[in-house]
Design an enzyme around this catalytic site. Structure first.
Site, PDB file in Angstrom:
ATOM      1  N   GLU A 116      29.285  -2.505 -50.088  1.00  0.00           N
ATOM      2  CA  GLU A 116      28.719  -3.513 -49.179  1.00  0.00           C
ATOM      3  C   GLU A 116      27.488  -3.019 -48.434  1.00  0.00           C
ATOM      4  O   GLU A 116      26.509  -3.740 -48.324  1.00  0.00           O
ATOM      5  CB  GLU A 116      29.747  -3.878 -48.086  1.00  0.00           C
ATOM      6  N   TRP A 143      37.879 -14.402 -24.513  1.00  0.00           N
ATOM      7  CA  TRP A 143      38.169 -14.275 -25.941  1.00  0.00           C
ATOM      8  C   TRP A 143      39.689 -14.397 -25.974  1.00  0.00           C
ATOM      9  O   TRP A 143      40.397 -13.463 -25.627  1.00  0.00           O
ATOM     10  CB  TRP A 143      37.675 -12.920 -26.435  1.00  0.00           C
ATOM     11  N   ARG A 165      30.356  -9.790 -26.571  1.00  0.00           N
ATOM     12  CA  ARG A 165      31.784  -9.451 -26.634  1.00  0.00           C
ATOM     13  C   ARG A 165      32.594 -10.625 -27.178  1.00  0.00           C
ATOM     14  O   ARG A 165      33.803 -10.504 -27.366  1.00  0.00           O
ATOM     15  CB  ARG A 165      32.300  -9.061 -25.234  1.00  0.00           C
ATOM     16  N   HIS A 205      42.904   5.520 -69.003  1.00  0.00           N
ATOM     17  CA  HIS A 205      42.875   4.289 -69.793  1.00  0.00           C
ATOM     18  C   HIS A 205      41.491   3.655 -69.786  1.00  0.00           C
ATOM     19  O   HIS A 205      41.352   2.456 -70.005  1.00  0.00           O
ATOM     20  CB  HIS A 205      43.924   3.308 -69.256  1.00  0.00           C
ATOM     21  N   LYS A 212      33.480  -0.694 -48.839  1.00  0.00           N
ATOM     22  CA  LYS A 212      32.564  -0.346 -47.745  1.00  0.00           C
ATOM     23  C   LYS A 212      31.257   0.211 -48.292  1.00  0.00           C
ATOM     24  O   LYS A 212      30.188  -0.185 -47.872  1.00  0.00           O
ATOM     25  CB  LYS A 212      33.184   0.683 -46.788  1.00  0.00           C
ATOM     26  N   LYS A 242      29.256 -12.555 -42.513  1.00  0.00           N
ATOM     27  CA  LYS A 242      30.468 -12.087 -41.839  1.00  0.00           C
ATOM     28  C   LYS A 242      31.641 -13.004 -42.169  1.00  0.00           C
ATOM     29  O   LYS A 242      32.740 -12.551 -42.450  1.00  0.00           O
ATOM     30  CB  LYS A 242      30.227 -12.062 -40.326  1.00  0.00           C
ATOM     31  N   ASN A 269      40.468  -8.914 -18.083  1.00  0.00           N
ATOM     32  CA  ASN A 269      40.304  -8.601 -19.504  1.00  0.00           C
ATOM     33  C   ASN A 269      41.435  -7.658 -19.881  1.00  0.00           C
ATOM     34  O   ASN A 269      41.577  -6.602 -19.271  1.00  0.00           O
ATOM     35  CB  ASN A 269      38.940  -7.928 -19.724  1.00  0.00           C
ATOM     36  N   GLY A 270      42.247  -8.050 -20.869  1.00  0.00           N
ATOM     37  CA  GLY A 270      43.362  -7.207 -21.297  1.00  0.00           C
ATOM     38  C   GLY A 270      44.584  -8.064 -21.580  1.00  0.00           C
ATOM     39  O   GLY A 270      44.465  -9.291 -21.748  1.00  0.00           O
ATOM     40  N   GLU A 315      39.390  -0.292 -50.103  1.00  0.00           N
ATOM     41  CA  GLU A 315      38.605  -0.562 -48.894  1.00  0.00           C
ATOM     42  C   GLU A 315      37.417   0.410 -48.805  1.00  0.00           C
ATOM     43  O   GLU A 315      36.306   0.008 -48.447  1.00  0.00           O
ATOM     44  CB  GLU A 315      39.512  -0.467 -47.657  1.00  0.00           C
ATOM     45  N   CYS A 358      37.517  -9.793 -23.521  1.00  0.00           N
ATOM     46  CA  CYS A 358      36.785 -10.709 -22.650  1.00  0.00           C
ATOM     47  C   CYS A 358      35.698  -9.909 -21.944  1.00  0.00           C
ATOM     48  O   CYS A 358      35.690  -8.685 -21.979  1.00  0.00           O
ATOM     49  CB  CYS A 358      37.714 -11.297 -21.603  1.00  0.00           C
TER      50      CYS A 358
HETATM   51  C1  G6P Z   1      33.449 -11.766 -45.883  1.00  0.00           C
HETATM   52  C2  G6P Z   1      33.085 -10.474 -45.155  1.00  0.00           C
HETATM   53  C3  G6P Z   1      34.163  -9.407 -45.397  1.00  0.00           C
HETATM   54  C4  G6P Z   1      35.525  -9.941 -45.000  1.00  0.00           C
HETATM   55  C5  G6P Z   1      35.844 -11.249 -45.750  1.00  0.00           C
HETATM   56  C6  G6P Z   1      37.106 -11.892 -45.256  1.00  0.00           C
HETATM   57  O1  G6P Z   1      33.339 -11.562 -47.238  1.00  0.00           O
HETATM   58  O2  G6P Z   1      31.825 -10.009 -45.577  1.00  0.00           O
HETATM   59  O3  G6P Z   1      33.868  -8.250 -44.615  1.00  0.00           O
HETATM   60  O4  G6P Z   1      36.500  -8.992 -45.270  1.00  0.00           O
HETATM   61  O5  G6P Z   1      34.784 -12.190 -45.546  1.00  0.00           O
HETATM   62  O6  G6P Z   1      36.952 -12.282 -43.939  1.00  0.00           O
HETATM   63  P1  G6P Z   1      38.143 -12.710 -43.003  1.00  0.00           P
HETATM   64  O7  G6P Z   1      37.471 -13.174 -41.753  1.00  0.00           O
HETATM   65  O8  G6P Z   1      38.851 -13.830 -43.712  1.00  0.00           O
HETATM   66  O9  G6P Z   1      39.018 -11.544 -42.816  1.00  0.00           O
END
Ligand code: G6P
Length: 611
Positions: free
Chosen positions: A491, A76, A29, A507, A488, A606, A102-103, A484, A2
């Site tokens: 992306e 939040w 935030r 293989h 990264k 996002k 906040n917390g 992952e 928050c």
């Molecule tokens: C999009 C984003 C990814 C994320 C995925 C799932 O593709 O670009 O970074 O991992 O959605 O998002 P979520 O909010 O469901 O974890």
């Protein structure tokens, strides 16, 4: 996460305008509701509600309020859904104290029961409301606001940045801080307090970043601070520093991009998530649901959240012997056919709004499956549509590429699996406590990984910037981490990267390896796994690959690799926490070396709310 703000002047003015402006500065935030409280001529006025700040301003007219002292909050949600009642500030029964926080107050439940027993009436479902009733309670005993405030703070377990005003003492803001950020802006004839520097910069550039356990009060002309841990006063003037940042820079915490800020926020995000897990009422329900699923668990997610799903599946079968079937959310049709009543689906989505995951949840629910959501956004679509919801406490993630949400998801899932292992008797009570106390080391483990990889990641990014293809290899619990890492760099640095279990090399994929081909190894601290990876490193080296390894401290693999990052590995369940940060930094610096904006990668969003 928050945002809170407080302003303290000696005479009434258009305080609502100033508080509203401050809340807009804290918008980044994230928020789902907001509110302000002001004191004007010894009367407390509160305006709050659910919704976007600008809409709330239209509805409630924050800017119309005048007063000398006031506090504001953007919420939040953590405890209690976003609603008018759950929005801050919260007030006591007599309506003289108002608090923003906040917390997470871990022991709010026991405090609430006690206060209800003493006749207090609660209006909201939040953990925060206990604070203001506690102050009211102690004020009855002591007749001294500051003493009552301190006594209340001493009762709290968890994380907090708290601001309190009261119509009993018009020109004071009481504050306390532990594990959540709080900054004082030192003005001339006024003082301002806020979660973060951007909200201070409209008023002053002289700031004091408060330390944990500091409590005190601000008046228009002074700030009194004491350390609750030692009981000694603190000379706050010794901590004043001048901030040179612009508001834009300040909202990124001085970092050039949100992604790197969020990478470095990971230890804090893990801390908050642990606090949330320890006070979670849903966690025992989730454990029970999984145990009662008769051994049939599905686990799903998209993108990074799918990697968390894969982590869950491997960790679950390794630790508890309960098989979990991981699938990519968009493939729900292929898996839902076999789902039947009594099964459980673990649906992971940081945003809680990804359409592929929503579709999977709906389809599995139609078939009588119990759905357990794991999300970072309280009351978002997926938790809302699920039977049980568990929340990570990473705070809003703005960079498109997920970072802190992945680490907090995997920590939550590890905790859940440990709970299942205890419930089924695989772990004894004391073994369970041992595992969770090792999981509690996650914030420090992530911190060590960041410290140890920053320099090498910067260095390697110079040569990686010109690469067109890479491999990320691992085995066992390291495989989702390797995936992952590859995601990264794909992306944000636009380098083609493939991740697969290292045993698959021979293989097919090894056909592409030639001199200087970059191969990143993720080596978890499991000795059988390390031994197997050894052979894979050798076969890559033999073909001239340039090898980088993220390995556990003292790993025998060290000498075989061209570049090594040694991380701390208290438990194999923490592998994503220890081994992912170096891969995030590698991707980040490779992107920035190429002049790319890692916060806004091309063609990506996002949250993908379409199928
Ligand atoms: C999009 C984003 C990814 C994320 C995925 C799932 O593709 O670009 O970074 O991992 O959605 O998002 P979520 O909010 O469901 O974890």
């Amino acid at each position: 996460m928050c945002g809170i703000i407080g302003l303290c002047y000696s005479s009434p003015r258009e305080l609502g305008k100033l508080l509203y402006k401050g809340l807009l500065r804290l918008e980044y935030r994230g928020y789902d509701s907001a509110g302000i409280a002001v004191i004007c001529e010894r009367k407390l006025h509160v305006a709050k509600g659910k919704g976007m700040l600008r809409d709330l301003e239209e509805k409630l007219g924050f800017t119309k309020y005048t007063g000398s002292t006031g506090i504001g909050h953007t919420r939040w949600a953590t405890h209690g859904a976003p609603s008018n009642i759950n929005a801050h500030p919260h007030t006591d029964c007599s309506g003289v104290f108002a608090v923003v926080h906040n917390g997470i107050i871990e022991n709010y439940d026991e405090l609430k029961k006690r206060l209800i027993g003493r006749g207090h009436v609660f209006k909201s479902d939040t953990d925060t409301e206990v604070i203001v009733h506690l102050v009211e309670e102690y004020y009855r005993d002591t007749g001294d606001v500051y003493e009552a405030f301190k006594r209340a703070i001493r009762e709290l377990r968890g994380t907090y940045a708290i601001l309190m005003i009261t119509s009993l003492e018009e020109n004071k803001i009481f504050f306390a801080k532990k594990d959540s950020p709080l900054v004082v802006g030192v003005g001339d004839g006024y003082n301002v307090l806020a979660s973060d520097i951007p909200a201070i910069l409209d008023h002053t550039r002289r700031v004091v970043v408060l330390r944990d356990h500091w409590v005190g009060y601000a008046t228009p002309s002074s700030v009194y601070v004491e350390d609750l841990a030692t009981g000694k006063p603190v000379d706050y003037s010794a901590y004043i520093r001048l901030v040179e940042w612009s508001v834009e820079e300040a909202s990124k915490g001085g970092y050039p991009f949100y992604m790197i800020k969020e990478i470095y926020e990971q230890p804090q995000a893990l801390k908050s998530t642990i606090a949330g897990l320890k006070s979670s009422k849903e966690l025992p329900l989730a454990v029970k649901a999984i145990v009662e699923a008769n051994g049939r668990v599905f686990v799903t997610g998209a993108g990074t959240s799918y990697h968390a799903a894969e982590f869950y599946a491997i960790a679950s079968s390794t630790l508890t012997g309960i098989l979990a079937v991981p699938f990519i959310a968009s493939e729900y049709e292929a898996y839902s056919e076999s789902a039947r009543e009594g099964d459980v689906l673990v649906a992971i989505s940081q945003s809680g709004e990804t359409m592929d995951v929503i579709k999977a949840v709906r389809k599995f629910k139609e078939r009588g499956v119990r759905v357990l959501a794991v999300s970072n956004v309280v009351d978002s679509a997926i938790p809302r549509e699920s039977h049980i919801a568990l929340y990570t406490r990473a705070g809003p993630e703005i960079g498109v590429a997920a970072t802190k949400t992945f680490l907090t998801q995997t920590l939550l899932l590890a905790w859940l699996i440990a709970g299942v292992a205890e419930y089924t008797g695989v772990l004894s009570r004391s073994e369970y406590s041992e595992v969770t106390s090792l999981l509690e080391r996650a914030p420090r483990v992530a911190e060590i990984s960041l410290e140890r990889s920053e320099e090498l990641a910067r260095e390697l990014s110079k040569s990686y910037a010109s690469k067109s293809s890479m491999y990320y290899l691992s085995r066992h619990i390291g495989v989702p981490v390797a995936r992952e890492g590859a995601l990264k760099i794909k992306e944000i640095a636009y380098i083609h990267a493939e991740a697969y279990p290292a045993g698959e090399s021979k293989h097919g994929p090894i056909a592409l390896v030639e001199s200087k081909f970059p191969v990143v190894f993720v080596a978890p601290g499991i000795s059988l796994v390390e031994q197997a990876i050894k052979g894979n490193i050798e076969e890559m080296r033999a073909r001239g690959a340039e090898t980088v390894g993220v390995v556990c401290e003292g790993s025998p693999l060290k000498g075989l690799l061209d570049h090594v990052i040694e991380v701390s590995c208290p438990h194999w369940l923490l592998t994503p926490i220890s081994h992912t940060p170096p891969l995030q930094l590698l991707a980040y610096y490779t992107a920035t070396t190429k002049g790319l904006n890692p916060d806004r990668p091309r063609n990506l969003a996002k949250t993908v709310t379409v199928e």
